[in-house]
Design an enzyme around this catalytic site. Sequence first.
Site, PDB file in Angstrom:
ATOM      1  N   GLU A 116      51.882  44.009  20.198  1.00  0.00           N
ATOM      2  CA  GLU A 116      53.265  44.065  19.715  1.00  0.00           C
ATOM      3  C   GLU A 116      54.084  42.864  20.213  1.00  0.00           C
ATOM      4  O   GLU A 116      55.312  42.888  20.150  1.00  0.00           O
ATOM      5  CB  GLU A 116      53.952  45.377  20.151  1.00  0.00           C
ATOM      6  CG  GLU A 116      53.265  46.660  19.749  1.00  0.00           C
ATOM      7  CD  GLU A 116      53.307  46.992  18.253  1.00  0.00           C
ATOM      8  OE1 GLU A 116      53.811  46.157  17.483  1.00  0.00           O
ATOM      9  OE2 GLU A 116      52.809  48.064  17.881  1.00  0.00           O
ATOM     10  N   HIS A 140      58.430  49.515  24.615  1.00  0.00           N
ATOM     11  CA  HIS A 140      57.893  50.428  23.600  1.00  0.00           C
ATOM     12  C   HIS A 140      57.095  51.518  24.297  1.00  0.00           C
ATOM     13  O   HIS A 140      56.220  51.223  25.111  1.00  0.00           O
ATOM     14  CB  HIS A 140      57.001  49.645  22.628  1.00  0.00           C
ATOM     15  CG  HIS A 140      56.127  50.514  21.790  1.00  0.00           C
ATOM     16  ND1 HIS A 140      56.614  51.585  21.065  1.00  0.00           N
ATOM     17  CD2 HIS A 140      54.793  50.491  21.556  1.00  0.00           C
ATOM     18  CE1 HIS A 140      55.615  52.179  20.433  1.00  0.00           C
ATOM     19  NE2 HIS A 140      54.492  51.535  20.720  1.00  0.00           N
ATOM     20  N   HIS A 142      55.373  55.783  23.903  1.00  0.00           N
ATOM     21  CA  HIS A 142      54.941  56.873  23.010  1.00  0.00           C
ATOM     22  C   HIS A 142      55.499  58.195  23.539  1.00  0.00           C
ATOM     23  O   HIS A 142      54.781  58.980  24.161  1.00  0.00           O
ATOM     24  CB  HIS A 142      53.410  56.916  22.942  1.00  0.00           C
ATOM     25  CG  HIS A 142      52.788  55.722  22.282  1.00  0.00           C
ATOM     26  ND1 HIS A 142      51.424  55.575  22.124  1.00  0.00           N
ATOM     27  CD2 HIS A 142      53.338  54.612  21.721  1.00  0.00           C
ATOM     28  CE1 HIS A 142      51.167  54.430  21.503  1.00  0.00           C
ATOM     29  NE2 HIS A 142      52.307  53.821  21.253  1.00  0.00           N
ATOM     30  N   GLU A 170      76.437  63.548  27.705  1.00  0.00           N
ATOM     31  CA  GLU A 170      76.518  62.106  27.980  1.00  0.00           C
ATOM     32  C   GLU A 170      75.795  61.213  26.961  1.00  0.00           C
ATOM     33  O   GLU A 170      75.895  59.995  27.034  1.00  0.00           O
ATOM     34  CB  GLU A 170      75.959  61.794  29.385  1.00  0.00           C
ATOM     35  CG  GLU A 170      76.921  62.059  30.513  1.00  0.00           C
ATOM     36  CD  GLU A 170      76.809  63.484  31.031  1.00  0.00           C
ATOM     37  OE1 GLU A 170      76.261  64.359  30.312  1.00  0.00           O
ATOM     38  OE2 GLU A 170      77.268  63.731  32.156  1.00  0.00           O
ATOM     39  N   HIS A 211      55.272  57.350  15.884  1.00  0.00           N
ATOM     40  CA  HIS A 211      54.742  56.336  16.806  1.00  0.00           C
ATOM     41  C   HIS A 211      55.476  56.325  18.153  1.00  0.00           C
ATOM     42  O   HIS A 211      54.842  56.393  19.186  1.00  0.00           O
ATOM     43  CB  HIS A 211      54.802  54.956  16.125  1.00  0.00           C
ATOM     44  CG  HIS A 211      54.093  53.880  16.862  1.00  0.00           C
ATOM     45  ND1 HIS A 211      53.762  52.675  16.302  1.00  0.00           N
ATOM     46  CD2 HIS A 211      53.661  53.802  18.148  1.00  0.00           C
ATOM     47  CE1 HIS A 211      53.144  51.918  17.197  1.00  0.00           C
ATOM     48  NE2 HIS A 211      53.081  52.582  18.331  1.00  0.00           N
TER      49      HIS A 211
HETATM   50  P1  13P Z   1      48.765  47.162  23.017  1.00  0.00           P
HETATM   51  O1  13P Z   1      47.690  47.751  23.906  1.00  0.00           O
HETATM   52  O2  13P Z   1      48.242  45.998  22.226  1.00  0.00           O
HETATM   53  O3  13P Z   1      50.034  46.858  23.786  1.00  0.00           O
HETATM   54  O4  13P Z   1      49.124  48.267  21.908  1.00  0.00           O
HETATM   55  C1  13P Z   1      49.614  49.512  22.295  1.00  0.00           C
HETATM   56  C2  13P Z   1      50.604  50.063  21.341  1.00  0.00           C
HETATM   57  O5  13P Z   1      51.268  51.023  21.685  1.00  0.00           O
HETATM   58  C3  13P Z   1      50.774  49.463  19.993  1.00  0.00           C
HETATM   59  O6  13P Z   1      51.897  49.950  19.358  1.00  0.00           O
HETATM   60 ZN    ZN Z   2      52.529  51.967  20.187  1.00  0.00          ZN
END
Ligand code: 13P
Ligand code: ZN
Length: 273
Positions: A116, A140, A142, A170, A211
């Site tokens: 990413e 980023h 999950h 809040e 995602h």
């Molecule tokens: P990477 O291991 O390449 O960082 O990918 C993980 C991910 O969450 C892709 O969206």
């Molecule tokens: Zn991801």
Amino acid sequence: MNITDLGFIKGFIRMAADGYNKGWHERNGGNLTYRLKKSEVEEACSWFNQNAPLIKLDSAIPGLGGEYFLVTGSGKFFRNIEQNPNENIGICKLDEKGANYRVVWGLENDAVPTSEFPSHLMNHAAKIRAKGDSYRVVYHCHTTNIIALTFLLPLDANVFTRSLWEMITECSIVFPDGVGVMPWVLCGGFEIAEKSAELMKDYDVIIWAHHGIFCAGEDFDLTFGLADTIEKAAEILIKVLSISPDKLQTITTENFKELAKAFNVTLPEKFLN
Ligand code: 13P
Ligand code: ZN
């Protein structure tokens, strides 16, 4: 003294460990980048290899020429970062055109920056355009409950923002601009990077459907705190929806206006209808 004793690297590693401990980084899930300050480049540069090979980006990113980024490696597990930073994270320097980079430290044994990386770079550039030099972190993760909500709520910024704001008093103060929402897009390429950067002009947080969270902030505390607040609001919403689709009472539009006044934040009119 080692490079990993420097404050910005310690902060980066701590945030990665905190995210892993929250359960947001199964396997190699998620990625983190940090744009170094000039003073941090100066304190770290004696460890840099400025002759490392130049690697071409698929597309040049204007506005980032000469910048240094601390990045997580592609395919690397967040749970291993603290134990072995040299192989799991690294520092990349972009050339003056923002078209090529070199790994000046870390990512040992042929590791490469996160898949990413285009999204991170384009969104750092979008934040510089929108906010000047203050934003340093792109993250980023999950997050379980936010991902679950993307199967239940319409993929609409108004619906997500208002639903999350209503879960904790809040919330509207922590993310007054609301959250952007994107439909499912293939991960790890330029399409997700461009679509995210378009939304980053207006939002610090983008929800990638099915995602996770993609967000930006000024420092590690603010960026981690943002993801943490949003995921906690999502967890409460999942609990509420699991018990009943109908709320008996909630935080009202009038309440949000009171909050905005008391905490001196501007809440966009589109979220107050
Ligand atoms: P990477 O291991 O390449 O960082 O990918 C993980 C991910 O969450 C892709 O969206
Ligand atoms: Zn991801």
